[in-house]
Design an enzyme around this catalytic site. Structure first.
Site, PDB file in Angstrom:
ATOM      1  N   THR A 121       0.865  -1.190   0.000  1.00 28.93           N
ATOM      2  CA  THR A 121       0.000   0.000   0.000  1.00 28.93           C
ATOM      3  C   THR A 121       0.898   1.235   0.000  1.00 28.93           C
ATOM      4  O   THR A 121       2.009   1.191   0.533  1.00 28.93           O
ATOM      5  CB  THR A 121      -0.877  -0.029   1.269  1.00 28.93           C
ATOM      6  OG1 THR A 121      -1.810  -1.086   1.126  1.00 28.93           O
ATOM      7  CG2 THR A 121      -1.615   1.289   1.499  1.00 28.93           C
ATOM      8  N   THR A 148      -0.692   2.487   7.048  1.00 28.81           N
ATOM      9  CA  THR A 148      -0.715   1.207   6.333  1.00 28.81           C
ATOM     10  C   THR A 148      -0.718   0.084   7.350  1.00 28.81           C
ATOM     11  O   THR A 148      -0.020   0.143   8.355  1.00 28.81           O
ATOM     12  CB  THR A 148       0.496   1.046   5.396  1.00 28.81           C
ATOM     13  OG1 THR A 148       0.522  -0.316   4.926  1.00 28.81           O
ATOM     14  CG2 THR A 148       1.812   1.353   6.083  1.00 28.81           C
ATOM     15  N   GLY A 153      -6.422  -2.888   7.778  1.00 30.52           N
ATOM     16  CA  GLY A 153      -7.366  -1.785   7.670  1.00 30.52           C
ATOM     17  C   GLY A 153      -8.520  -1.823   8.652  1.00 30.52           C
ATOM     18  O   GLY A 153      -8.988  -0.773   9.106  1.00 30.52           O
TER      19      GLY A 153
HETATM   20  N1  ASP Z   1      -4.554  -0.639   5.057  1.00 30.05           N
HETATM   21  C1  ASP Z   1      -4.780  -1.315   3.813  1.00 30.05           C
HETATM   22  C2  ASP Z   1      -6.147  -1.957   3.830  1.00 30.05           C
HETATM   23  O1  ASP Z   1      -6.513  -2.546   4.832  1.00 30.05           O
HETATM   24  C3  ASP Z   1      -3.775  -2.374   3.510  1.00 30.05           C
HETATM   25  C4  ASP Z   1      -2.326  -2.026   3.748  1.00 30.05           C
HETATM   26  O2  ASP Z   1      -2.010  -0.974   4.302  1.00 30.05           O
HETATM   27  O3  ASP Z   1      -1.466  -2.821   3.346  1.00 30.05           O
HETATM   28  O4  ASP Z   1      -6.827  -1.919   2.835  1.00 30.05           O
END
Ligand code: ASP
Length: 301
Positions: free
Chosen positions: A167, A218, A221
């Protein structure tokens, strides 16, 4: 001269896989370094924080190594569904899109939502139609799918595998003292169709307010949503008078209390930068006090 600041992340998680692929790790570090060089030059030339974070995220969306735009993680049935948010610290103007598949650059669509509608968040086909009508770059969803993400999905279907890495996000302070933040993701490998994560929700994955800080997160989520992670960093500064790094740690500690992990990058109104995580690593880059571009993945780098 007022201090400019700039930091980017390329995701937390899946560090075990990365350690096993030194070439990929080197390529990721180079991509982050190139992004920093471009942002630093733009800020020095007087670009706005908003333009700089959007440009950085577009660049990483276009890079198939990252889980955003081209190279996004795949849903359980092999589709791409992307989320993105951009926030302007001037008045906290915000735009976001969720569950989009036909847009090359979800962050640019998020900016269109911010600037061309009275709304904050548009989703799915309606968001795509709106963005395309306003000049967003269209893409065939199949062209966003990479072989590496297909393999990742197959691994995910076996027990004991992890979530997606990659991400992307950016935070900046420009020379006029304005802050901005942006985040973009393909979500988690193997997520259900229609799942929306923190990256599409202001206050969870992204936040910016000229009076306090700009944050991009990140990690898992669902936990970031349940902690309003990015807004929690703001609250720690604004209501508890904490320093930026301590505020990020305190916010991430709440994610850890839920049994999850992740990280965030942040800049405050003085131009201080913080990059914190409680995951095994977080791909990150920033401009240090001496104006040098710095890239790191693991703790202590
Ligand atoms: N936070 C992002 C999600 O849950 C994923 C990530 O940060 O890798 O969509």
């Amino acid at each position: 001269v007022s201090r400019v600041a700039f930091a980017v992340h390329g995701g937390a998680g899946a560090m075990r896989q990365l350690r096993a692929a030194p070439d990929e790790e080197a390529a990721l570090r180079r991509a982050i370094a190139a992004c920093l060089d471009e942002g630093r030059a733009a800020l020095a030339a007087g670009a706005s924080a908003l333009d700089v974070v959007e440009r950085a995220v577009v660049r990483l969306e276009d890079d198939p190594l990252f889980n955003a735009g081209h190279g996004s993680a795949l849903t359980i049935d092999g589709h791409v569904e992307m989320d993105a948010t951009i926030v302007d610290g001037r008045g906290r103007a915000t735009g976001a899109v969720a569950c989009v598949s036909r847009l090359a650059n979800p962050v640019a669509a998020a900016r269109l939502v911010m600037q061309r509608t009275p709304h904050v968040l548009l989703v799915a086909e309606a968001a795509e139609r709106f963005a395309l009508a306003h000049g967003a770059r269209a893409v065939d969803p199949a062209s966003l799918v990479t072989e590496a993400r297909r393999r990742e999905l197959l691994r995910r279907r076996e027990p004991g595998s992890g979530d997606a890495a990659g991400t992307v996000g950016a935070v900046a302070r420009d020379r006029d003292g304005h802050l901005a933040a942006a985040t973009s993701t393909g979500g988690l490998t193997g997520q259900l169709r229609g799942r929306v994560g923190d990256s599409a929700v202001v206050g969870a994955g992204t936040w910016a307010d000229d009076a306090t800080c700009a944050v991009s997160g990140t990690g898992h989520g669902e936990a970031f949503l349940r902690c309003a992670l990015a807004h929690e960093v703001d609250a720690c500064l604004r209501l508890r008078g904490m320093a930026l790094g301590a505020a990020c740690d305190a916010a991430l500690a709440r994610v850890a209390e839920l049994g999850s992990s992740g990280g965030c990058i942040a800049v405050d109104r003085e131009g201080t930068t913080a990059l914190r995580f409680n995951s095994a690593g977080m791909l990150r880059g920033w401009i240090d006090e001496a104006g040098r571009a710095r890239v790191a993945i693991y703790a202590g780098e």
